[in-house]
Design a protein around this motif. Sequence first.
Motif, PDB file in Angstrom:
ATOM      1  N   GLU A 170     -20.390 -10.494  10.345  1.00 36.79           N
ATOM      2  CA  GLU A 170     -20.526 -10.773  11.786  1.00 36.79           C
ATOM      3  C   GLU A 170     -19.181 -11.243  12.356  1.00 36.79           C
ATOM      4  N   LYS A 171     -18.489 -12.113  11.637  1.00 36.05           N
ATOM      5  CA  LYS A 171     -17.193 -12.602  12.110  1.00 36.05           C
ATOM      6  C   LYS A 171     -16.150 -11.485  12.120  1.00 36.05           C
ATOM      7  N   ILE A 172     -16.189 -10.619  11.106  1.00 34.55           N
ATOM      8  CA  ILE A 172     -15.235  -9.517  11.040  1.00 34.55           C
ATOM      9  C   ILE A 172     -15.440  -8.559  12.212  1.00 34.55           C
ATOM     10  N   ILE A 173     -16.681  -8.211  12.500  1.00 37.00           N
ATOM     11  CA  ILE A 173     -16.949  -7.275  13.595  1.00 37.00           C
ATOM     12  C   ILE A 173     -16.573  -7.895  14.938  1.00 37.00           C
ATOM     13  N   THR A 174     -16.818  -9.185  15.100  1.00 39.68           N
ATOM     14  CA  THR A 174     -16.438  -9.857  16.340  1.00 39.68           C
ATOM     15  C   THR A 174     -14.925  -9.814  16.531  1.00 39.68           C
ATOM     16  N   LYS A 175     -14.157 -10.016  15.449  1.00 37.65           N
ATOM     17  CA  LYS A 175     -12.696  -9.902  15.544  1.00 37.65           C
ATOM     18  C   LYS A 175     -12.287  -8.468  15.863  1.00 37.65           C
ATOM     19  N   ALA A 176     -12.982  -7.509  15.268  1.00 37.88           N
ATOM     20  CA  ALA A 176     -12.616  -6.102  15.452  1.00 37.88           C
ATOM     21  C   ALA A 176     -12.851  -5.632  16.887  1.00 37.88           C
ATOM     22  N   LEU A 177     -13.762  -6.281  17.603  1.00 42.58           N
ATOM     23  CA  LEU A 177     -14.029  -5.892  18.995  1.00 42.58           C
ATOM     24  C   LEU A 177     -12.808  -6.086  19.887  1.00 42.58           C
ATOM     25  N   LYS A 178     -11.889  -6.968  19.480  1.00 41.79           N
ATOM     26  CA  LYS A 178     -10.658  -7.155  20.264  1.00 41.79           C
ATOM     27  C   LYS A 178      -9.804  -5.899  20.226  1.00 41.79           C
ATOM     28  N   GLY A 179      -9.762  -5.217  19.081  1.00 37.36           N
ATOM     29  CA  GLY A 179      -9.047  -3.955  18.965  1.00 37.36           C
ATOM     30  C   GLY A 179      -7.542  -4.059  18.913  1.00 37.36           C
ATOM     31  N   THR A 180      -7.003  -5.229  18.676  1.00 35.36           N
ATOM     32  CA  THR A 180      -5.549  -5.390  18.639  1.00 35.36           C
ATOM     33  C   THR A 180      -5.017  -5.222  17.220  1.00 35.36           C
ATOM     34  N   VAL A 181      -3.703  -5.051  17.119  1.00 30.35           N
ATOM     35  CA  VAL A 181      -3.062  -4.939  15.810  1.00 30.35           C
ATOM     36  C   VAL A 181      -3.204  -6.268  15.058  1.00 30.35           C
ATOM     37  N   LYS A 199     -19.770   1.823  18.359  1.00 30.16           N
ATOM     38  CA  LYS A 199     -21.225   1.723  18.533  1.00 30.16           C
ATOM     39  C   LYS A 199     -21.678   0.351  18.988  1.00 30.16           C
ATOM     40  N   VAL A 200     -21.013  -0.709  18.519  1.00 25.07           N
ATOM     41  CA  VAL A 200     -21.489  -2.064  18.820  1.00 25.07           C
ATOM     42  C   VAL A 200     -20.680  -2.734  19.913  1.00 25.07           C
ATOM     43  N   GLY A 201     -19.894  -1.972  20.649  1.00 20.93           N
ATOM     44  CA  GLY A 201     -19.019  -2.535  21.671  1.00 20.93           C
ATOM     45  C   GLY A 201     -19.736  -3.371  22.713  1.00 20.93           C
ATOM     46  N   GLU A 202     -20.920  -2.994  23.117  1.00 19.68           N
ATOM     47  CA  GLU A 202     -21.658  -3.693  24.165  1.00 19.68           C
ATOM     48  C   GLU A 202     -22.529  -4.828  23.626  1.00 19.68           C
ATOM     49  N   ARG A 203     -22.787  -4.827  22.336  1.00 16.30           N
ATOM     50  CA  ARG A 203     -23.694  -5.812  21.738  1.00 16.30           C
ATOM     51  C   ARG A 203     -23.005  -7.177  21.652  1.00 16.30           C
ATOM     52  N   PRO A 204     -23.646  -8.253  22.111  1.00 17.36           N
ATOM     53  CA  PRO A 204     -23.008  -9.575  22.096  1.00 17.36           C
ATOM     54  C   PRO A 204     -23.042 -10.280  20.736  1.00 17.36           C
ATOM     55  N   GLY A 205     -23.677  -9.720  19.757  1.00 17.73           N
ATOM     56  CA  GLY A 205     -23.765 -10.334  18.430  1.00 17.73           C
ATOM     57  C   GLY A 205     -24.958  -9.759  17.706  1.00 17.73           C
TER      58      GLY A 205
END
Length: 174
Positions: free
Chosen positions: A49-60, A86-92
């Motif tokens: 969950e923490k990894i995907i939340t970080k990945a949503l930022k999309g930065t290097v 796929k999970v871009g809109e999902r808040p968690g």
Amino acid sequence: MRKVKPARKLGRTAAHRRATLSSLSTQLILHKRIETTEAKAKETRKVVEKIITKALKGTVHAQREIFKDIRDKEAIKTLFGEVVAKVGERPGGYTRIIKLCPRFGDAAKMAVIELVDFAEAPVAAAKATKQDRAKRVKGSKKVAGEAAPVSAPLAEAPAQPEAGEEAKAPESAE
């Protein structure tokens, strides 16, 4: 006063625990669904969950931070390519844990952890009806008495070449 730490130790040292959770996270990202013990699934959920939340930022910077935990380029590409899209809109709540029956060997509690947006609908398997005992048991009196006569003659076998003749192979055009 003694305070209880919130994380499970999983019977491992700190380094081994971190490596296990990293490996489980990598496999979950690559395969979208894995089967493991319930305790490992619950700990893996926290990490993913923490990894995907970080990945949503999309930065290097986010990629480099995640690469510290995952260390697999294919998993990083999949995470930033498919999963984030796929999970871009999902808040968690990116993962789901489904409890299974205990493992046969040691009766450990088992569970399936999967990414929610990648879950496929389970295919309804046709229930096998219970066969009649007479058909299951070899040498049953009922089956021996009910031997059905062959109604249609068997299909004729392909013609065999005579003793003196040899079968000719078709010639291939080259």
